[in-house]
Design an enzyme around this catalytic site. Structure first.
Site, PDB file in Angstrom:
ATOM      1  N   ASP A  44       0.839  -1.201   0.000  1.00 53.36           N
ATOM      2  CA  ASP A  44       0.000   0.000   0.000  1.00 53.36           C
ATOM      3  C   ASP A  44       0.879   1.257   0.000  1.00 53.36           C
ATOM      4  O   ASP A  44       0.671   2.190  -0.786  1.00 53.36           O
ATOM      5  CB  ASP A  44      -0.902  -0.021   1.237  1.00 53.36           C
ATOM      6  CG  ASP A  44      -1.759   1.229   1.370  1.00 53.36           C
ATOM      7  OD1 ASP A  44      -2.487   1.550   0.426  1.00 53.36           O
ATOM      8  OD2 ASP A  44      -1.684   1.893   2.423  1.00 53.36           O
ATOM      9  N   GLU A 115      -1.814  -5.040  -3.986  1.00 57.02           N
ATOM     10  CA  GLU A 115      -0.868  -4.370  -3.094  1.00 57.02           C
ATOM     11  C   GLU A 115       0.108  -5.377  -2.479  1.00 57.02           C
ATOM     12  O   GLU A 115       1.309  -5.096  -2.357  1.00 57.02           O
ATOM     13  CB  GLU A 115      -1.623  -3.630  -1.989  1.00 57.02           C
ATOM     14  CG  GLU A 115      -2.387  -2.421  -2.492  1.00 57.02           C
ATOM     15  CD  GLU A 115      -3.129  -1.697  -1.402  1.00 57.02           C
ATOM     16  OE1 GLU A 115      -3.217  -0.454  -1.467  1.00 57.02           O
ATOM     17  OE2 GLU A 115      -3.639  -2.349  -0.470  1.00 57.02           O
TER      18      GLU A 115
END
Length: 220
Positions: A44, A115
């Site tokens: 992320d 991610e």
């Protein structure tokens, strides 16, 4: 898995990192394995950095524009689209319950896996290789004007609230379900007033849905 790594020209050192990137918590629980959650946390931040770096170095945008563009292309809808383009669902491993509800194709899970995969690349091959892959996947969406900008309701609401200098906060109202299949209910408050509630299989999704509700109320 090899097909995906070959497609992205990834000459890996540690295949176990990439395998972990596709293990949902439900599968991890049933098979006593590590899930993708920690890799997702790392990925992320890395995806944010890659897009921030790209936008800054392009020299095309103001600070406000960069913030809005970045938010649009790292939001859950965008991550889900990248994951779909790469056909990541075919590699995702979920538990029995998630299998019954087609968990490998759920938006929140597919977004998380993208991610986590980027986090795995970073740990295995470093930032430059991760950046190369991230830009190859995401930049065409930013530069192709025919592709609709992913709607990021949180950023849109933030802009609307900043205009009137009002406070904005998201509050978790409820969290239900087993660890591998959580449902979140979140409300968004503007100057302490509840303007909308959203439900989702991740906090990000619930916040986006709450922001969408708030925007519809503010527009009336």
């Amino acid at each position: 898995m090899k097909e995906l790594l070959d497609k992205l020209n990834i000459k890996y050192n540690n295949i176990k990192l990439y395998e972990q990137a596709f293990i949902h918590t439900s599968y991890a629980y049933e098979h006593n394995l590590k899930s993708y959650e920690t890799l997702e946390f790392l990925g992320d931040a890395i995806v944010d950095l890659i897009i921030s770096d790209y936008l800054y170095k392009s020299g095309k945008y103001t600070e406000g524009e960069m913030t809005k563009i970045r938010a649009s292309y790292v939001c859950e809808n965008a991550l889900y689209e990248y994951s779909t383009d790469l056909n990541l669902s075919k590699y995702i491993k979920v538990g029995v319950g998630e299998t019954r509800s087609d968990g490998t194709h759920k938006k929140a899970i597919m977004a998380d896996v993208f991610e986590a995969f980027m986090g795995a690349v970073y740990l295995d091959l470093g930032y430059e290789k991760t950046k190369e892959i991230g830009l190859k996947i995401i930049v065409p969406y930013i530069e192709n004007k025919d592709i609709m900008l992913f709607k990021d309701y949180k950023s849109t609401l933030q802009e609307a609230v900043q205009t009137d200098k009002k406070s904005l906060e998201y509050e978790l109202l409820e969290e239900t379900g087993p660890a591998h299949n959580r449902t979140f209910k979140i409300c968004v408050k503007v100057d302490g007033i509840n303007l909308g509630e959203g439900i989702g299989s991740s906090k990000k999704e619930a916040e986006q849905n709450a922001a969408k509700k708030a925007l519809s109320i503010l527009s009336k």
